[in-house]
Motif scaffolding. Structure first.
Motif, PDB file in Angstrom:
ATOM      1  N   ASP A 257      15.735   3.879   6.498  1.00 10.89           N
ATOM      2  CA  ASP A 257      14.523   4.702   6.484  1.00 10.89           C
ATOM      3  C   ASP A 257      13.316   3.835   6.122  1.00 10.89           C
ATOM      4  O   ASP A 257      13.074   3.569   4.934  1.00 10.89           O
ATOM      5  N   PRO A 258      12.533   3.397   7.097  1.00 11.31           N
ATOM      6  CA  PRO A 258      11.398   2.504   6.798  1.00 11.31           C
ATOM      7  C   PRO A 258      10.265   3.200   6.062  1.00 11.31           C
ATOM      8  O   PRO A 258       9.403   2.540   5.480  1.00 11.31           O
ATOM      9  N   SER A 259      10.237   4.543   6.076  1.00  5.76           N
ATOM     10  CA  SER A 259       9.143   5.262   5.420  1.00  5.76           C
ATOM     11  C   SER A 259       9.133   5.027   3.913  1.00  5.76           C
ATOM     12  O   SER A 259       8.102   5.228   3.258  1.00  5.76           O
ATOM     13  N   ILE A 260      10.276   4.602   3.357  1.00  6.17           N
ATOM     14  CA  ILE A 260      10.339   4.319   1.922  1.00  6.17           C
ATOM     15  C   ILE A 260       9.380   3.196   1.548  1.00  6.17           C
ATOM     16  O   ILE A 260       8.845   3.158   0.436  1.00  6.17           O
ATOM     17  N   PHE A 261       9.136   2.294   2.479  1.00  4.35           N
ATOM     18  CA  PHE A 261       8.305   1.122   2.201  1.00  4.35           C
ATOM     19  C   PHE A 261       6.910   1.227   2.825  1.00  4.35           C
ATOM     20  O   PHE A 261       6.130   0.284   2.730  1.00  4.35           O
ATOM     21  N   GLU A 262       6.603   2.353   3.443  1.00  3.38           N
ATOM     22  CA  GLU A 262       5.306   2.533   4.088  1.00  3.38           C
ATOM     23  C   GLU A 262       4.388   3.370   3.217  1.00  3.38           C
ATOM     24  O   GLU A 262       4.850   4.230   2.449  1.00  3.38           O
ATOM     25  N   PRO A 263       3.065   3.159   3.313  1.00  2.00           N
ATOM     26  CA  PRO A 263       2.112   3.954   2.525  1.00  2.00           C
ATOM     27  C   PRO A 263       2.140   5.418   2.951  1.00  2.00           C
ATOM     28  O   PRO A 263       2.379   5.733   4.117  1.00  2.00           O
ATOM     29  N   ASN A 264       1.913   6.304   1.996  1.00  2.00           N
ATOM     30  CA  ASN A 264       1.848   7.722   2.318  1.00  2.00           C
ATOM     31  C   ASN A 264       0.463   8.102   2.816  1.00  2.00           C
ATOM     32  O   ASN A 264      -0.360   7.232   3.114  1.00  2.00           O
ATOM     33  N   GLY A 265       0.203   9.398   2.890  1.00  2.00           N
ATOM     34  CA  GLY A 265      -1.085   9.856   3.403  1.00  2.00           C
ATOM     35  C   GLY A 265      -2.261   9.415   2.561  1.00  2.00           C
ATOM     36  O   GLY A 265      -3.395   9.324   3.054  1.00  2.00           O
ATOM     37  N   ARG A 266      -2.037   9.133   1.289  1.00  2.00           N
ATOM     38  CA  ARG A 266      -3.105   8.674   0.393  1.00  2.00           C
ATOM     39  C   ARG A 266      -3.169   7.157   0.299  1.00  2.00           C
ATOM     40  O   ARG A 266      -3.907   6.614  -0.540  1.00  2.00           O
ATOM     41  N   GLY A 267      -2.394   6.475   1.133  1.00  2.19           N
ATOM     42  CA  GLY A 267      -2.428   5.018   1.161  1.00  2.19           C
ATOM     43  C   GLY A 267      -1.645   4.352   0.057  1.00  2.19           C
ATOM     44  O   GLY A 267      -1.820   3.148  -0.193  1.00  2.19           O
ATOM     45  N   LYS A 268      -0.781   5.100  -0.632  1.00  2.19           N
ATOM     46  CA  LYS A 268       0.005   4.534  -1.722  1.00  2.19           C
ATOM     47  C   LYS A 268       1.474   4.439  -1.320  1.00  2.19           C
ATOM     48  O   LYS A 268       1.974   5.276  -0.564  1.00  2.19           O
ATOM     49  N   THR A 269       2.141   3.431  -1.833  1.00  2.54           N
ATOM     50  CA  THR A 269       3.570   3.248  -1.574  1.00  2.54           C
ATOM     51  C   THR A 269       4.361   3.548  -2.838  1.00  2.54           C
ATOM     52  O   THR A 269       3.806   3.596  -3.945  1.00  2.54           O
ATOM     53  N   LEU A 270       5.647   3.753  -2.684  1.00  7.55           N
ATOM     54  CA  LEU A 270       6.501   4.003  -3.836  1.00  7.55           C
ATOM     55  C   LEU A 270       6.551   2.770  -4.735  1.00  7.55           C
ATOM     56  O   LEU A 270       6.418   1.638  -4.266  1.00  7.55           O
ATOM     57  N   PRO A 271       6.740   2.960  -6.032  1.00  4.49           N
ATOM     58  CA  PRO A 271       6.887   1.805  -6.936  1.00  4.49           C
ATOM     59  C   PRO A 271       8.036   0.905  -6.496  1.00  4.49           C
ATOM     60  O   PRO A 271       8.995   1.345  -5.869  1.00  4.49           O
ATOM     61  N   LEU A 272       7.918  -0.354  -6.851  1.00  5.21           N
ATOM     62  CA  LEU A 272       8.918  -1.351  -6.449  1.00  5.21           C
ATOM     63  C   LEU A 272      10.305  -0.972  -6.947  1.00  5.21           C
ATOM     64  O   LEU A 272      11.306  -1.240  -6.267  1.00  5.21           O
ATOM     65  N   PHE A 273      10.398  -0.344  -8.115  1.00  2.83           N
ATOM     66  CA  PHE A 273      11.703   0.040  -8.662  1.00  2.83           C
ATOM     67  C   PHE A 273      12.421   1.006  -7.726  1.00  2.83           C
ATOM     68  O   PHE A 273      13.613   0.856  -7.459  1.00  2.83           O
ATOM     69  N   PHE A 274      11.709   2.005  -7.219  1.00  2.35           N
ATOM     70  CA  PHE A 274      12.322   2.985  -6.327  1.00  2.35           C
ATOM     71  C   PHE A 274      12.676   2.353  -4.976  1.00  2.35           C
ATOM     72  O   PHE A 274      13.696   2.707  -4.377  1.00  2.35           O
ATOM     73  N   GLN A 275      11.844   1.437  -4.508  1.00  2.00           N
ATOM     74  CA  GLN A 275      12.159   0.742  -3.257  1.00  2.00           C
ATOM     75  C   GLN A 275      13.424  -0.108  -3.420  1.00  2.00           C
ATOM     76  O   GLN A 275      14.286  -0.117  -2.532  1.00  2.00           O
ATOM     77  N   ALA A 276      13.519  -0.815  -4.544  1.00  3.86           N
ATOM     78  CA  ALA A 276      14.706  -1.639  -4.795  1.00  3.86           C
ATOM     79  C   ALA A 276      15.943  -0.769  -4.962  1.00  3.86           C
ATOM     80  O   ALA A 276      17.036  -1.122  -4.493  1.00  3.86           O
ATOM     81  N   THR A 277      15.783   0.382  -5.607  1.00  3.68           N
ATOM     82  CA  THR A 277      16.908   1.303  -5.779  1.00  3.68           C
ATOM     83  C   THR A 277      17.412   1.808  -4.441  1.00  3.68           C
ATOM     84  O   THR A 277      18.626   1.866  -4.195  1.00  3.68           O
TER      85      THR A 277
END
Length: 284
Positions: free
Chosen positions: A60-80
């Protein structure tokens, strides 16, 4: 003269051909039996392919893409997420190293890695259950995958470069194998039941929580075709694990897939659900 010639010929035959003891060198029993290291290598490679096929999910590449407000998930959640996604590939990765000649892993090191795998796997399973109460299938998914990954380190552990898997490793391999087979065998079980229930009528199968029809056979695996959306945070919105819509001659009927019963059950009042069930797919 003929007797002498026969004697010489027979002596020459014996000299030119190996004796019974010499033949035994070429056909010793050990050459006809698969050696323990090769046996475990074949077993491990087959096991790693089975785990990968039963548990791996599309990335799921959306985990690493910015959301509608231009923010991405914290690195911890991406690594998890990345660790969870790669977990089914860990046995296959080790199996590849084994084929390349990886010697057995020292037992102490294998046990340490296995303990880390169990602790991290169980924590990730509990973390994934936070948005909901967690279904039995979700718990089974996380626990069996955790055991499968931990066992992949233990089965290739030993001393002197040779694998000597412990009883715990063999039990873990058995649990992972049974769970993986259940997940894979769910696919033909769903397809056979769907055709039997439809009996020639148009039908479709969909995921209720995603409100989307099934597009690939891999989505029907036991550890893919279930929902985690329903729980204490959304008690007013009940999601089914999977739905099948059938356009019977006397009207459309809706069926829910039950992982525990391993079958489709009729939904008695489909129009009474808060989350619609008839718009998830179009029977064809």
């Amino acid at each position: 003269m003929n007797a002498a010639f026969s004697s010489v010929t027979f002596s020459s035959f014996l000299a030119a051909h190996p004796s019974q003891d010499e033949w035994a060198v070429f056909f010793e029993p050990k050459d006809l039996v698969i050696q323990p290291a090769m046996k475990y290598k074949i077993l491990f490679c087959a096991y790693s392919v089975l785990i990968f096929a039963a548990y791996i999910e599309p990335f799921d590449p959306s985990i690493f893409e910015p959301n509608g407000r231009g923010k991405t998930l914290p690195l911890f959640f991406q690594a998890t997420y990345l660790y969870s996604w790669l977990a089914p590939a860990i046995p296959a990765f080790i199996g590849g190293l084994v084929l390349l000649g990886l010697p057995s892993i020292p037992r102490s090191l294998a046990r340490c890695i296995a303990v880390f795998s169990i602790v991290s796997g169980l924590l990730l399973t509990l973390f994934g259950m936070v948005p909901s109460l967690g279904s039995d299938t979700q718990i089974l998914h996380g626990v069996t995958l955790t055991i499968a990954v931990a066992a992949s380190f233990l089965i290739w552990s030993g001393s002197g470069g040779q694998p000597h898997p412990s009883r715990a490793a063999k039990i873990g391999i058995s649990i992972g194998t049974i769970a993986a087979l259940w997940s894979l065998l769910t696919v033909p079980m769903i397809l056979v039941q769907a055709r039997f229930i439809a009996d020639g009528a148009p039908y479709c199968i969909a995921e209720h929580s995603k409100n989307a029809p099934i597009e690939a056979v891999r989505d029907l695996r036991g550890f893919s075709f279930y929902t985690t959306a329903t729980g204490d945070k959304s008690t007013s919105k009940w999601y089914f694990h999977g739905l099948m819509l059938v356009d019977h001659p006397d009207g459309q009927r809706v069926y829910n897939w039950s992982p525990g019963r391993w079958r489709f059950d009729p939904v008695e009042r489909p129009d009474a659900m808060i989350e619609p069930v008839r718009n998830v797919c179009a029977p064809s």
